[in-house]
Design an enzyme around this catalytic site. Sequence first.
Site, PDB file in Angstrom:
ATOM      1  N   CYS A 131       0.857  -1.173   0.000  1.00 51.51           N
ATOM      2  CA  CYS A 131       0.000   0.000   0.000  1.00 51.51           C
ATOM      3  C   CYS A 131       0.898   1.228   0.000  1.00 51.51           C
ATOM      4  O   CYS A 131       2.089   1.132   0.233  1.00 51.51           O
ATOM      5  CB  CYS A 131      -0.856   0.028   1.264  1.00 51.51           C
ATOM      6  SG  CYS A 131      -1.787  -1.502   1.511  1.00 51.51           S
TER       7      CYS A 131
ATOM      8  N   ARG B  93       1.184   1.687  -6.048  1.00 49.28           N
ATOM      9  CA  ARG B  93       1.395   0.720  -4.965  1.00 49.28           C
ATOM     10  C   ARG B  93       0.096   0.014  -4.568  1.00 49.28           C
ATOM     11  O   ARG B  93       0.112  -0.908  -3.757  1.00 49.28           O
ATOM     12  CB  ARG B  93       1.969   1.436  -3.730  1.00 49.28           C
ATOM     13  CG  ARG B  93       3.339   2.031  -3.974  1.00 49.28           C
ATOM     14  CD  ARG B  93       3.827   2.752  -2.735  1.00 49.28           C
ATOM     15  NE  ARG B  93       4.129   1.832  -1.666  1.00 49.28           N
ATOM     16  CZ  ARG B  93       5.339   1.411  -1.341  1.00 49.28           C
ATOM     17  NH1 ARG B  93       6.379   1.819  -2.021  1.00 49.28           N
ATOM     18  NH2 ARG B  93       5.525   0.567  -0.341  1.00 49.28           N
TER      19      ARG B  93
ATOM     20  N   TRP C 296      -3.779  -1.734  -1.323  1.00 51.17           N
ATOM     21  CA  TRP C 296      -3.839  -2.990  -2.056  1.00 51.17           C
ATOM     22  C   TRP C 296      -4.320  -4.009  -1.030  1.00 51.17           C
ATOM     23  O   TRP C 296      -3.623  -4.285  -0.050  1.00 51.17           O
ATOM     24  CB  TRP C 296      -2.458  -3.365  -2.608  1.00 51.17           C
ATOM     25  CG  TRP C 296      -2.460  -4.620  -3.407  1.00 51.17           C
ATOM     26  CD1 TRP C 296      -3.106  -4.840  -4.583  1.00 51.17           C
ATOM     27  CD2 TRP C 296      -1.785  -5.832  -3.085  1.00 51.17           C
ATOM     28  NE1 TRP C 296      -2.874  -6.117  -5.017  1.00 51.17           N
ATOM     29  CE2 TRP C 296      -2.070  -6.751  -4.132  1.00 51.17           C
ATOM     30  CE3 TRP C 296      -0.960  -6.255  -2.035  1.00 51.17           C
ATOM     31  CZ2 TRP C 296      -1.566  -8.051  -4.138  1.00 51.17           C
ATOM     32  CZ3 TRP C 296      -0.456  -7.534  -2.048  1.00 51.17           C
ATOM     33  CH2 TRP C 296      -0.757  -8.418  -3.094  1.00 51.17           C
TER      34      TRP C 296
ATOM     35  N   ASN D 237       0.760  -0.269   6.164  1.00 53.23           N
ATOM     36  CA  ASN D 237       1.187  -1.155   5.087  1.00 53.23           C
ATOM     37  C   ASN D 237       1.794  -2.383   5.757  1.00 53.23           C
ATOM     38  O   ASN D 237       2.633  -2.244   6.639  1.00 53.23           O
ATOM     39  CB  ASN D 237       2.238  -0.425   4.227  1.00 53.23           C
ATOM     40  CG  ASN D 237       2.678  -1.246   3.041  1.00 53.23           C
ATOM     41  OD1 ASN D 237       2.043  -2.241   2.698  1.00 53.23           O
ATOM     42  ND2 ASN D 237       3.751  -0.821   2.409  1.00 53.23           N
ATOM     43  N   GLY D 238       1.353  -3.579   5.357  1.00 49.41           N
ATOM     44  CA  GLY D 238       1.881  -4.806   5.976  1.00 49.41           C
ATOM     45  C   GLY D 238       0.736  -5.669   6.475  1.00 49.41           C
ATOM     46  O   GLY D 238      -0.416  -5.469   6.082  1.00 49.41           O
TER      47      GLY D 238
ATOM     48  N   GLU E 128       9.144 -13.970 -19.718  1.00 54.18           N
ATOM     49  CA  GLU E 128       8.902 -12.551 -19.439  1.00 54.18           C
ATOM     50  C   GLU E 128       7.887 -11.963 -20.431  1.00 54.18           C
ATOM     51  O   GLU E 128       7.002 -11.203 -20.045  1.00 54.18           O
ATOM     52  CB  GLU E 128      10.243 -11.794 -19.481  1.00 54.18           C
ATOM     53  CG  GLU E 128      10.156 -10.289 -19.307  1.00 54.18           C
ATOM     54  CD  GLU E 128       9.528  -9.835 -17.995  1.00 54.18           C
ATOM     55  OE1 GLU E 128       9.293 -10.658 -17.106  1.00 54.18           O
ATOM     56  OE2 GLU E 128       9.229  -8.626 -17.891  1.00 54.18           O
TER      57      GLU E 128
ATOM     58  N   LYS F 294       4.334 -10.370 -19.246  1.00 56.99           N
ATOM     59  CA  LYS F 294       3.926  -8.995 -19.579  1.00 56.99           C
ATOM     60  C   LYS F 294       2.538  -9.002 -20.192  1.00 56.99           C
ATOM     61  O   LYS F 294       1.684  -8.227 -19.829  1.00 56.99           O
ATOM     62  CB  LYS F 294       4.920  -8.415 -20.574  1.00 56.99           C
ATOM     63  CG  LYS F 294       5.793  -7.308 -20.309  1.00 56.99           C
ATOM     64  CD  LYS F 294       6.268  -6.788 -19.022  1.00 56.99           C
ATOM     65  CE  LYS F 294       6.073  -7.474 -17.741  1.00 56.99           C
ATOM     66  NZ  LYS F 294       7.050  -7.263 -16.725  1.00 56.99           N
TER      67      LYS F 294
ATOM     68  N   GLU G 196      -0.221  -9.941 -17.604  1.00 60.37           N
ATOM     69  CA  GLU G 196      -0.411  -8.880 -16.596  1.00 60.37           C
ATOM     70  C   GLU G 196      -1.278  -7.741 -17.111  1.00 60.37           C
ATOM     71  O   GLU G 196      -2.146  -7.256 -16.398  1.00 60.37           O
ATOM     72  CB  GLU G 196       0.954  -8.248 -16.250  1.00 60.37           C
ATOM     73  CG  GLU G 196       1.701  -8.874 -15.116  1.00 60.37           C
ATOM     74  CD  GLU G 196       2.959  -8.076 -14.797  1.00 60.37           C
ATOM     75  OE1 GLU G 196       3.819  -7.904 -15.691  1.00 60.37           O
ATOM     76  OE2 GLU G 196       3.092  -7.624 -13.655  1.00 60.37           O
TER      77      GLU G 196
ATOM     78  N   HIS H  80       6.243 -31.867 -25.896  1.00 60.40           N
ATOM     79  CA  HIS H  80       6.011 -32.803 -24.783  1.00 60.40           C
ATOM     80  C   HIS H  80       4.691 -32.531 -24.071  1.00 60.40           C
ATOM     81  O   HIS H  80       4.487 -33.012 -22.957  1.00 60.40           O
ATOM     82  CB  HIS H  80       7.183 -32.735 -23.792  1.00 60.40           C
ATOM     83  CG  HIS H  80       8.482 -33.170 -24.385  1.00 60.40           C
ATOM     84  ND1 HIS H  80       8.755 -34.480 -24.725  1.00 60.40           N
ATOM     85  CD2 HIS H  80       9.578 -32.462 -24.760  1.00 60.40           C
ATOM     86  CE1 HIS H  80       9.960 -34.563 -25.255  1.00 60.40           C
ATOM     87  NE2 HIS H  80      10.482 -33.348 -25.295  1.00 60.40           N
TER      88      HIS H  80
ATOM     89  N   LYS I 106       2.657  -2.845  -7.448  1.00 54.64           N
ATOM     90  CA  LYS I 106       4.036  -2.739  -7.930  1.00 54.64           C
ATOM     91  C   LYS I 106       4.998  -3.580  -7.111  1.00 54.64           C
ATOM     92  O   LYS I 106       5.905  -4.191  -7.641  1.00 54.64           O
ATOM     93  CB  LYS I 106       4.458  -1.270  -7.902  1.00 54.64           C
ATOM     94  CG  LYS I 106       5.870  -1.006  -8.412  1.00 54.64           C
ATOM     95  CD  LYS I 106       5.928  -1.191  -9.901  1.00 54.64           C
ATOM     96  CE  LYS I 106       7.334  -1.046 -10.450  1.00 54.64           C
ATOM     97  NZ  LYS I 106       7.454  -1.741 -11.752  1.00 54.64           N
TER      98      LYS I 106
HETATM   99  C1  AGP Z   1       6.531  -7.527 -13.055  1.00 58.70           C
HETATM  100  O1  AGP Z   1       5.914  -6.948 -14.144  1.00 58.70           O
HETATM  101  C2  AGP Z   1       5.710  -7.655 -11.857  1.00 58.70           C
HETATM  102  N1  AGP Z   1       5.099  -6.460 -11.468  1.00 58.70           N
HETATM  103  C3  AGP Z   1       6.235  -8.541 -10.751  1.00 58.70           C
HETATM  104  O2  AGP Z   1       6.373  -9.814 -11.281  1.00 58.70           O
HETATM  105  C4  AGP Z   1       7.567  -8.122 -10.042  1.00 58.70           C
HETATM  106  O3  AGP Z   1       8.631  -8.295 -10.922  1.00 58.70           O
HETATM  107  C5  AGP Z   1       7.745  -9.008  -8.785  1.00 58.70           C
HETATM  108  O4  AGP Z   1       6.690  -8.764  -7.909  1.00 58.70           O
HETATM  109  C6  AGP Z   1       9.073  -8.776  -8.107  1.00 58.70           C
HETATM  110  O5  AGP Z   1       9.222  -7.458  -7.663  1.00 58.70           O
HETATM  111  P1  AGP Z   1      10.633  -6.903  -7.198  1.00 58.70           P
HETATM  112  O6  AGP Z   1      11.536  -6.931  -8.378  1.00 58.70           O
HETATM  113  O7  AGP Z   1      10.350  -5.519  -6.717  1.00 58.70           O
HETATM  114  O8  AGP Z   1      11.134  -7.805  -6.113  1.00 58.70           O
END
Ligand code: AGP
Length: 598
Positions: free
Chosen positions: A2, A27, A72, A98-99, A472, A476, A479, A495, A593
């Site tokens: 958050c 966030r 969040w 946050n937490g 990756e 992307k 997401e 396979h 994020k």
């Molecule tokens: C990537 O697009 C994501 N938002 C997510 O997978 C991110 O890479 C992951 O949560 C790790 O975050 P960090 O690099 O801040 O540890």
Amino acid sequence: MCGIVGYVGDDDALPVILDGLKRLEYRGYDSAGVCLRTDPLTVHKKAGEVDELVEAAPESSEATCGVGHTRWSTHGEPTDENAHPHADEARRYAVVHNGIIDNHAELRDELEDRGHVFESDTDTEVVPHLLSEAEGELVERLGAVVERLEGSYALACVSADSDEVVVARQDSPLVVGHGDDANYVGSDVTAFVEHTRRVSYLHDGDIARVTADSIEVWNDGESVDRAVETVDWDVEAAEKGGYEHYMLKEIHEQPRALRKTVSERTDEVEGEALLDVSDEVLAEHDRVEFVACGTSYHAALYARRLFEEYADISATAEYASEYDGPHAPEETLVVAVTQSGETADTLSATRRAAREGATTVAVTNTVGSTAARETDETVYIRAGPEIGVAATKTFASQVVTLALVAVAAGRARDALPASEASSVLADLRDVPGAVQRVLDNEDRVAETAEEYGWDDAFFYVGRRLGYPVALEGALKLKEISYDHAEGFPAGELKHGPLALVTPDTPVLAVMTDGTRPRETLNNVKEVESRGAPVVAVTSSDADEGARLADTVFRVPSLGDMEPLLANVYLQMFAYHVARLKDRPIDKPRNLAKSVTVE
Ligand code: AGP
């Protein structure tokens, strides 16, 4: 995770806090709220994005002190009631958090037995109720309350009695900003960087009292000094700069970010990578274990190969959440790859490694982050702030930084001759320009997205360094476009996953140098004969792959960095598919994020 912002000064606190919340929205954007220091406290909060809160709140206020939060969700649905700040019944104490407070259920039972009435389903709400029962000034009350909390928290509290924000930190980041006639609190610097770039990062166990003209910090009851640092980026760097989305801006920022990543770190004459990490650390370990999550895990998978190739060292990459600890702690270097430096899974894997006696290194973007502070050594990727939830430029900077570390390890271990190191370093120095040449093809990528973007599912394949890029590329797309997308080692298609391939499932194949393109060609033939359209990313001089694919994108010649260039095409493809579908690209549903819970 958050976002938290706090302000104490001479001006109206409301606009300062709302602006901070807008910047922190990456966030979390399930709900937002603000508490202004009036007597009793004034709370405005709303489910949804910060704009909804802005509509619901007045335009100005009389208050010169307050806190805000963008959420969040972890505990409790994203409703108005569960939005932070949370206050006690009499509106004397309010808190943003946050937490996760692990023992909240037991504390809540206890408080309800004593007659407290709760308004939300959150773990956080126990805190203002506990504050109301404690004694003394706000700072003393918070000190007593955190003694009772188990779990992780960045807490920012206000009371109806005085113009001050009191904060506490345990396993969740908090930073204070030193302004002129005002001071600030943030879950990260973005919260207040438009007002001040002078900051102090709080440590675990810290409690701080922030007033308009002072910031006092205590740890374990003792007064402590936390260094004042100056952040080397400004508000411009965190704004969209004319792009439709932060993600697109950050994709296009890659050449500039990568220039910073490599700047003054390559000595091609001597064949040396110039990094802050000590040669002993690189030379004395026989094994490297990377731990990371999401995109950072893909960068680690890429790096694992480079370490084996350049440094002749056995290297593994594991999802941090699956990591059981180092196999041979004394011989193992554990490298945490984390953009934010705050990902709970990665921190907990790194802590486990350290407890068992391994040397730990953080490769991170975030100065002052928990990962940077808790590890034995830190290497910064220098990508600048990344706001889009989908990581783009930081992946590129991670891979290049890790390649530099792999060269340094190769040289320190006498595994990489200077001439070969020079040639790798020359390639790394050329990455920014080569990325720009790929970016120049964006129109063609947008056309390809229009052609295939409406299909049902997407498969990404690659071998060797192309495999993490396939993963990756798929991450992307899923997401930000919400399409089903999977990455596979190209050889694995036959396979099992081949059963899913139809004329409606485009296959994106990474076939550049460094990915065994000849072998992947066979797999391309397999999918083509099932009618699937193929988009191939190849080296500039590759003929065969190009002949077979429906669409071909080429990357400049750049050795082991070619798959990284291929990834830039995949980033643009994901972006344009998501744009076609009008998705909220910078704020994909259910994501945040940085994920500060396990
Ligand atoms: C990537 O697009 C994501 N938002 C997510 O997978 C991110 O890479 C992951 O949560 C790790 O975050 P960090 O690099 O801040 O540890």
